[in-house]
Enzyme design. Structure first.
Site, PDB file in Angstrom:
ATOM      1  N   GLU A 109      -2.505  -2.049   2.590  1.00  0.00           N
ATOM      2  CA  GLU A 109      -1.432  -0.679   3.523  1.00  0.00           C
ATOM      3  C   GLU A 109      -1.222  -1.221   4.588  1.00  0.00           C
ATOM      4  O   GLU A 109      -1.946  -1.135   5.520  1.00  0.00           O
ATOM      5  CB  GLU A 109      -2.398   0.352   2.918  1.00  0.00           C
ATOM      6  CG  GLU A 109      -2.972   1.190   1.853  1.00  0.00           C
ATOM      7  CD  GLU A 109      -2.113   2.144   1.586  1.00  0.00           C
ATOM      8  OE1 GLU A 109      -1.266   2.428   2.777  1.00  0.00           O
ATOM      9  OE2 GLU A 109      -2.508   2.551   0.527  1.00  0.00           O
ATOM     10  N   GLU A 144       7.275   4.671   0.756  1.00  0.00           N
ATOM     11  CA  GLU A 144       6.858   3.762   1.378  1.00  0.00           C
ATOM     12  C   GLU A 144       7.899   2.777   2.298  1.00  0.00           C
ATOM     13  O   GLU A 144       7.939   2.133   2.025  1.00  0.00           O
ATOM     14  CB  GLU A 144       5.585   3.367   1.286  1.00  0.00           C
ATOM     15  CG  GLU A 144       4.571   4.719   1.395  1.00  0.00           C
ATOM     16  CD  GLU A 144       3.309   4.482  -0.088  1.00  0.00           C
ATOM     17  OE1 GLU A 144       2.868   3.391  -0.434  1.00  0.00           O
ATOM     18  OE2 GLU A 144       2.582   5.534  -0.200  1.00  0.00           O
TER      19      GLU A 144
END
Length: 418
Positions: free
Chosen positions: A381, A183
Site C-alpha cells: 500500500e 489509485e
C-alpha cells in the site's frame, strides 16, 4: 425531522444522478472529507446508514476512526447523525474538487513523451508498453493477461533478458497494479519501475532484472481506470453493468478465496466493495486468474495499492498465518528498510490486513497464495492522501518501490527461496 431530511435528500440525489449522466466529468464540487472518531461500532453504523441513503464515493473504517466523503446535499443529515451517535467529526478536506483540479494541471499531456511528472490514461500507458517492447526487442515482449468488460486487453510487459545458458528456467515474478481504478499512483509507479529495470546503470538493478522472468501489468482494471480519468475520479470498480442503475464490482473482492465473507457487500450499488454476483463474475479477474495460473515456476506475486503506507501479507481476512509467515515478515522488513533509506518514510507492517487494517476476503493476493501455493506474496500500500499524490513527485515513490523490491529479493535469496 429525519423523514423530512430523507425525502429532501432523495429528491436532491435524483437530480444529482440525472445531472451526473449528462456531465462530462464529476467535479466533486463542495464534497467534504470527514474524519470521524469515537466508538467503532457507531462509526460502522454511521457508514452503513449513509450508504443506504446514497452512493457514498469513499469511506474507510479502522477501529475508533473512520473517513467518509460527503456530498454537499448530505452534510446536514450527516452531521446530525454524527451528533446523535455521540461521535466527533472534523473536516479533513473542505472541497475535494480542489484536489481534482490540482491533478488536472500538468496531467495527461497530449503529444508529449511519456514521463513520470504526469498521470496518463490507459491508451497512453499501453502505447508506452508498446514503445518499450519495440526499443528492447531482445529482452521484452507484450503479453495479454486477460480481457475487460468493455473489450480492452489487460496488457502487460514481459521482461526476460537473454541468458548464457538458454536452458535456464528463471523464476517468474508477477506484478499486479491498478486493480482499484482510483489509485493512480500505482500504474505510474509500476511504469517507473519498468523504466528502471530497462535503463538503470545501477548493477544491483540490472542484476535484479536479469535474475527473473518478469510479467508486469501496470493496470489490471483498465476500464475502471479510464473511467476514473475521464468521468469519476473516485471510481474504484470495474465497469460491468450489475443492476438497472449501478455498474461494476470491486475486482479485489471478486476472487475465489472466501468470497464475500469479510469486507465485501452483495449490494451492486455500493461504490467500493461490491464483490460481484459470484466469484470471478468479472471477466477481468477471471481471465487474469487464468493467465497467472498458466505461469510455470511462479516465485513471487506482488500487488500495488494505495494509500495506507503499509506492507501486507496473506491472508487478508484472517489472523491465522501462512506456513512461511515468519519468512515473509523477515523479507518484508528488509524490503521496507531499503525503501526507508530513499526518503526516510516508514511503512507499517509487514502483517496481514486483518491484523493492521481490516478483514477483506476475495482478494487476488490471497487467491494466488492459496490456490497456486506461490511462496512470496505481498501487497504494498503506497503513500498518498485519499488517493492523491502529486504528479511531480511520482519519482519519489518510484525510487522507493525500486529499492523495496531490491530488498525483497535480496532477503528472499538469503533465505533460500531461489
Amino acid at each position: 425531522m429525519f423523514l423530512l431530511h430523507f425525502l429532501l435528500v432523495t429528491s436532491v440525489l435524483q437530480l444529482s444522478y440525472t445531472a451526473s449522466i449528462q456531465d462530462e466529468y464529476k467535479t466533486y464540487k463542495g464534497y467534504k472529507l470527514y474524519r470521524v472518531v469515537g466508538d467503532s461500532q457507531e462509526i460502522l453504523k454511521l457508514i452503513k446508514m449513509m450508504n443506504q441513503l446514497a452512493e457514498i464515493p469513499f469511506y474507510d473504517a479502522r477501529g475508533a476512526r473512520g473517513d467518509i466523503l460527503i456530498a454537499p446535499e448530505l452534510v446536514q443529515i450527516f452531521e446530525e447523525r454524527v451528533r446523535l451517535a455521540n461521535l466527533q467529526a472534523n473536516v479533513e478536506i473542505g472541497d475535494y474538487s480542489e484536489i481534482i483540479r490540482s491533478e488536472k494541471t500538468g496531467s495527461r499531456r497530449k503529444g508529449s513523451d511519456f514521463s513520470w511528472t504526469a498521470y496518463y490514461d490507459v491508451d497512453d500507458i499501453y502505447k508506452y508498453l508498446q514503445n518499450v517492447s519495440k526499443s528492447h526487442p531482445d529482452s521484452t515482449e507484450l503479453v495479454v493477461g486477460g480481457q475487460t468488460y468493455e473489450g480492452r486487453q489487460i496488457l502487460g510487459l514481459r521482461i526476460n533478458t537473454p541468458s548464457e545458458n538458454k536452458s535456464d528456467n528463471k523464476p517468474v515474478v508477477f506484478i499486479e497494479s491498478g486493480i482499484h481504478a482510483r489509485e493512480w499512483i500505482t500504474p505510474a509507479t509500476t511504469t517507473y519501475f519498468i523504466n528502471e529495470l530497462l535503463t538503470s546503470n545501477n548493477p544491483d538493478v540490472t542484476a535484479l532484472r536479469d535474475q527473473f522472468d518478469w510479467h508486469i501489468f501496470p493496470t489490471v482494471n483498465p476500464d475502471g481506470y479510464h473511467y476514473s480519468m475521464t468521468r469519476d475520479r473516485m471510481w474504484r470498480k470495474t465497469r460491468s453493468k450489475s443492476s438497472t442503475y449501478c455498474y461494476g464490482a470491486d475486482p479485489n473482492r471478486n476472487w475465489d478465496h472466501n468470497w464475500l465473507q469479510h469486507g465485501a457487500t452483495n449490494n451492486p450499488c455500493d461504490y467500493q466493495t461490491y464483490g460481484g454476483s459470484k466469484p470471478f463474475s468479472e471477466v477481468e479477474t477471471r481471465t487474469l486468474s487464468e493467465y497467472i495460473a498458466s505461469l510455470e515456476n511462479l516465485l513471487a506475486y506482488v500487488a500495488f495499492h494505495s494509500d495506507a503506507q503499509i506492507l501486507l501479507v496473506p491472508y487478508s481476512d484472517s489472523v491465522e498465518h501462512t506456513d512461511n509467515y515468519d519468512d515473509l515478515v523477515q523479507i518484508g522488513k528488509t524490503s521496507l528498510e531499503y525503501g526507508r533509506q530513499v526518503n526516510g518514510e516508514e511503512y507499517g507492517g509487514p502483517a496481514t490486513a486483518a491484523e493492521i487494517l481490516y478483514k477483506a476476503s476475495g482478494g487476488s493476493m490471497d487467491w494466488v497464495r492459496e490456490k497456486l501455493g506461490t511462496p512470496i506474496v505481498y501487497t504494498y500500500e503506497l503513500r498518498g492522501s485519499y488517493f492523491h499524490w502529486p504528479a511531480e513527485k511520482i519519482n519519489e515513490q518510484g525510487d522507493e518501490v525500486t529499492q523495496m523490491l531490491l530488498g525483497l529479493f535480496k532477503e528472499a535469496k538469503n533465505l533460500g527461496y531461489y
